[in-house]
Structures are given as C-alpha cells and as structure tokens.
Write a protein that holds these residues in place. Sequence first.
Motif, PDB file in Angstrom:
ATOM      1  N   VAL A 317       0.841  -1.203   0.000  1.00  0.00           N
ATOM      2  CA  VAL A 317       0.000   0.000   0.000  1.00  0.00           C
ATOM      3  C   VAL A 317       0.878   1.256   0.000  1.00  0.00           C
ATOM      4  O   VAL A 317       0.587   2.231  -0.706  1.00  0.00           O
ATOM      5  CB  VAL A 317      -0.965  -0.005   1.215  1.00  0.00           C
ATOM      6  N   GLU A 318       1.974   1.216   0.753  1.00  0.00           N
ATOM      7  CA  GLU A 318       2.905   2.351   0.754  1.00  0.00           C
ATOM      8  C   GLU A 318       3.390   2.654  -0.665  1.00  0.00           C
ATOM      9  O   GLU A 318       3.406   3.803  -1.096  1.00  0.00           O
ATOM     10  CB  GLU A 318       4.128   2.046   1.646  1.00  0.00           C
ATOM     11  N   GLU A 319       3.788   1.597  -1.357  1.00  0.00           N
ATOM     12  CA  GLU A 319       4.329   1.794  -2.708  1.00  0.00           C
ATOM     13  C   GLU A 319       3.266   2.370  -3.650  1.00  0.00           C
ATOM     14  O   GLU A 319       3.515   3.325  -4.388  1.00  0.00           O
ATOM     15  CB  GLU A 319       4.864   0.465  -3.273  1.00  0.00           C
ATOM     16  N   ILE A 320       2.069   1.778  -3.586  1.00  0.00           N
ATOM     17  CA  ILE A 320       0.994   2.234  -4.474  1.00  0.00           C
ATOM     18  C   ILE A 320       0.620   3.680  -4.151  1.00  0.00           C
ATOM     19  O   ILE A 320       0.483   4.520  -5.043  1.00  0.00           O
ATOM     20  CB  ILE A 320      -0.247   1.307  -4.356  1.00  0.00           C
ATOM     21  N   ALA A 321       0.491   3.950  -2.863  1.00  0.00           N
ATOM     22  CA  ALA A 321       0.094   5.305  -2.451  1.00  0.00           C
ATOM     23  C   ALA A 321       1.148   6.325  -2.877  1.00  0.00           C
ATOM     24  O   ALA A 321       0.804   7.407  -3.370  1.00  0.00           O
ATOM     25  CB  ALA A 321      -0.122   5.352  -0.936  1.00  0.00           C
ATOM     26  N   SER A 322       2.412   5.987  -2.733  1.00  0.00           N
ATOM     27  CA  SER A 322       3.412   6.999  -3.084  1.00  0.00           C
ATOM     28  C   SER A 322       3.481   7.178  -4.602  1.00  0.00           C
ATOM     29  O   SER A 322       3.703   8.280  -5.077  1.00  0.00           O
ATOM     30  CB  SER A 322       4.776   6.704  -2.451  1.00  0.00           C
ATOM     31  N   ALA A 323       3.212   6.091  -5.352  1.00  0.00           N
ATOM     32  CA  ALA A 323       3.164   6.240  -6.814  1.00  0.00           C
ATOM     33  C   ALA A 323       2.005   7.151  -7.226  1.00  0.00           C
ATOM     34  O   ALA A 323       2.058   7.826  -8.252  1.00  0.00           O
ATOM     35  CB  ALA A 323       3.011   4.881  -7.470  1.00  0.00           C
ATOM     36  N   MET A 324       0.940   7.174  -6.408  1.00  0.00           N
ATOM     37  CA  MET A 324      -0.211   8.039  -6.690  1.00  0.00           C
ATOM     38  C   MET A 324      -0.026   9.434  -6.096  1.00  0.00           C
ATOM     39  O   MET A 324      -0.912  10.280  -6.188  1.00  0.00           O
ATOM     40  CB  MET A 324      -1.501   7.429  -6.101  1.00  0.00           C
ATOM     41  N   GLY A 325       1.088   9.639  -5.436  1.00  0.00           N
ATOM     42  CA  GLY A 325       1.347  10.945  -4.809  1.00  0.00           C
ATOM     43  C   GLY A 325       0.499  11.162  -3.555  1.00  0.00           C
ATOM     44  O   GLY A 325       0.207  12.295  -3.171  1.00  0.00           O
ATOM     45  N   LEU A 326       0.119  10.068  -2.899  1.00  0.00           N
ATOM     46  CA  LEU A 326      -0.710  10.211  -1.688  1.00  0.00           C
ATOM     47  C   LEU A 326       0.132  10.209  -0.419  1.00  0.00           C
ATOM     48  O   LEU A 326       1.136   9.530  -0.357  1.00  0.00           O
ATOM     49  CB  LEU A 326      -1.708   9.042  -1.600  1.00  0.00           C
TER      50      LEU A 326
END
Length: 326
Positions: A317-326
């Motif tokens: 989730v960390e990786e996905i969120a940071s890729a989305m700029g969250l």
Amino acid sequence: MNASTNDHYAEAIISGDRATLARAITLIESRRADHRQQAHQLVQHLLPYTGKAIRIGVTGSPGVGKSTTIDALGSYLTAKGHKVAVLAVDPSSTRTGGSILGDKTRMARLAADDKAFIRPSPSSGTLGGVAAKTRETMLLCEAAGYDVILVETVGIGQSETTVAGMTDFFLVLMLPGAGDELQGIKKGVVELADMIAVNKADGDNIKRAQQAAAEYRAALHILKPASDGWSPPVITYSALTGDGLAAIWQSICDYRQSAESAGAFAEKRRAQQVTWMWSMLEERLLAKLRADPALKTRLPQIEKQVAAGKLSAVLAVEEIASAMGL
Ligand code: GDP
C-alpha cells in the motif's frame, strides 16, 4: 445534445410519456460519455419531481418466485390505482452478458399493463456501475409518476446489500423447507430484511411454509432489525393464488407510515445518499488508480508478491500510495 433537447425530454417524462422515458434510460445506460452526461443533467433537472415513490427491493434465490411475485403484486397494485415500475440489478449480466432478471416475458401480465413499466437490468459495468444506472433510472421513473418502484435482485455477492442501500424497504422472499431458511441466515440477507415472505404457501406446502416462517421469526428475534424502530414481519403467501399479497402490501404501508412519522424514512434516504456519494467516489478513485500508467503493469506484480508472502500488504500500500502521490 443541448439544453432544449433535455427540456423536451423532461417535459415528456413528467407528462408520463413512456417512449421518452425509455429513451432517456437508454442514455443513462449508454457507453458514450456525452449521452451519460446528458442523462446526468436530465436527472438533475428532474430531481424536484422525484422522491415521492415507495422504493422496494425484492430479493430471493432463483426459483423462489420473484417474477411470479412481482407480476402478481404489481398487478394487484395497478388494480388499486398505483403506477408500478420494475427495475433490476443483476450482476450476472455484467459477467456473462446474459441476464437472469432481464426477460420481460417473465412478467407477462405486468408487461401488458399500461400502468406498469418494466426495465431489465443494465448489462455492462461493475456492480457499482449497474447500480448507479438503476438509481438514475429509478429517479426518472419517479418523475414519470411511478409511485411504486420494485427493484429486483438475486442473491449473488454484494447485490443484495447494494439494492438494500438504494431502497426504502427490503423484501426477502424465501422458500418453504429444503434447508433454504438456514442458507438465508448464513448469507446474512436476513439481516437486511424489512420483511421475510415465504412463498408457495399453497397446496401441500402450507404447513411447511408455516414452519419455515416460524424458524425465520425465531432467527429475526435475535438479530438487530435492518431499519430502526421496525420489527420485520414474517409471513407466508402464494404468488400463484394471490393469498397473502395484500398482507405484504399492508406491511409495506405500515412501515412507511411508522417510519415517516418517526422521521426515519427521510433519514434513511439521506444516509443512503451520503453512502452512495462515497461509494461512487471510491469506485472512481480506484478506477483511476487501476488505469494509472505508472501502476498498470506494476499492480499485478505487487498483487502476486503480496499473495506469495514476499511483500507485506502494508508496504504494498505504501508503494501504491506513493506512486499516486498520496
Ligand atoms: P424466480 O426465478 O425467483 O423469478 O422464480 P419464478 O417466478 O420464475 O418461479 C419459479 C417457479 O416457481 C415457477 O415454476 C413458478 O410457477 C413457481 N411458483 C412461483 N410462485 C409460486 C407459488 O406461489 N406457488 C407455487 N406452487 N409455485 C410458484
């Protein structure tokens, strides 16, 4: 498409013109974004004319008698002077292209009744997408003067929860015997029920139907009611002979009266709107995420790694969120 086309549509729908209503629903169901945009505006325009109907969700396993019941109950209601719209949320149609609930000939009497309007389930999109279309269709039907809206669904996945979340009253149909009652309790549908009606209480089945009803009554006793301040009744009826249909309708009217005087009726609708807003937003954000060019190829890999225990869900989730700029 322009504003005056929509004015024309709106006027025709308010005057009860069925052909225009059907055309407007086709816009809601269209794959073309400009059609859907036009439909959203039309629904917005017609909002002041909506909301007066009683919205009833109807569910039950295949074979329980949903079509027979809706045909009989709908005809009973049109004979009493109501205008009845029958809509459906059928998630199977989105997966297979075929619909369990789509066939109008299942309700032959109602299909020939000019005070009834039957629309099969929209047949493309996610469950959320199908439900969104059915919701807008429901509003158009209300603007066209239909004062009883029946939304049919089958017990597949989340569809029952979805339909319970868009209707005022959730009617659960059951079969006598055959262990069906326990199955229903397991599926959690009983928790959603504002009423349980055991169908096919005719001929040799009457006793078994009454036994099933007693079991449901006992089961409901230990559950929290689906709607505040309302104890869901359990009755037996026969869609075939019509015995008990009047009792079903009476319970729905009783519910409406008691919920309206307690303020719960409007409150439930308000809460449904807010939940609805969030679920649409979630769906849209997730769709954006899944289509994100940076993530599109990476997401399936992440999912595999999580499944294999090579990557923790938290880090994923960390990786996905940071890729989305969250
Ligand atoms: P659905 O799949 O839930 O829509 O169920 P249907 O309405 O198609 O009904 C399934 C079968 O049950 C049909 O053969 C109906 O004739 C029969 N059926 C429906 N209601 C009754 C009823 O009240 N009594 C009896 N004996 N049969 C019924």
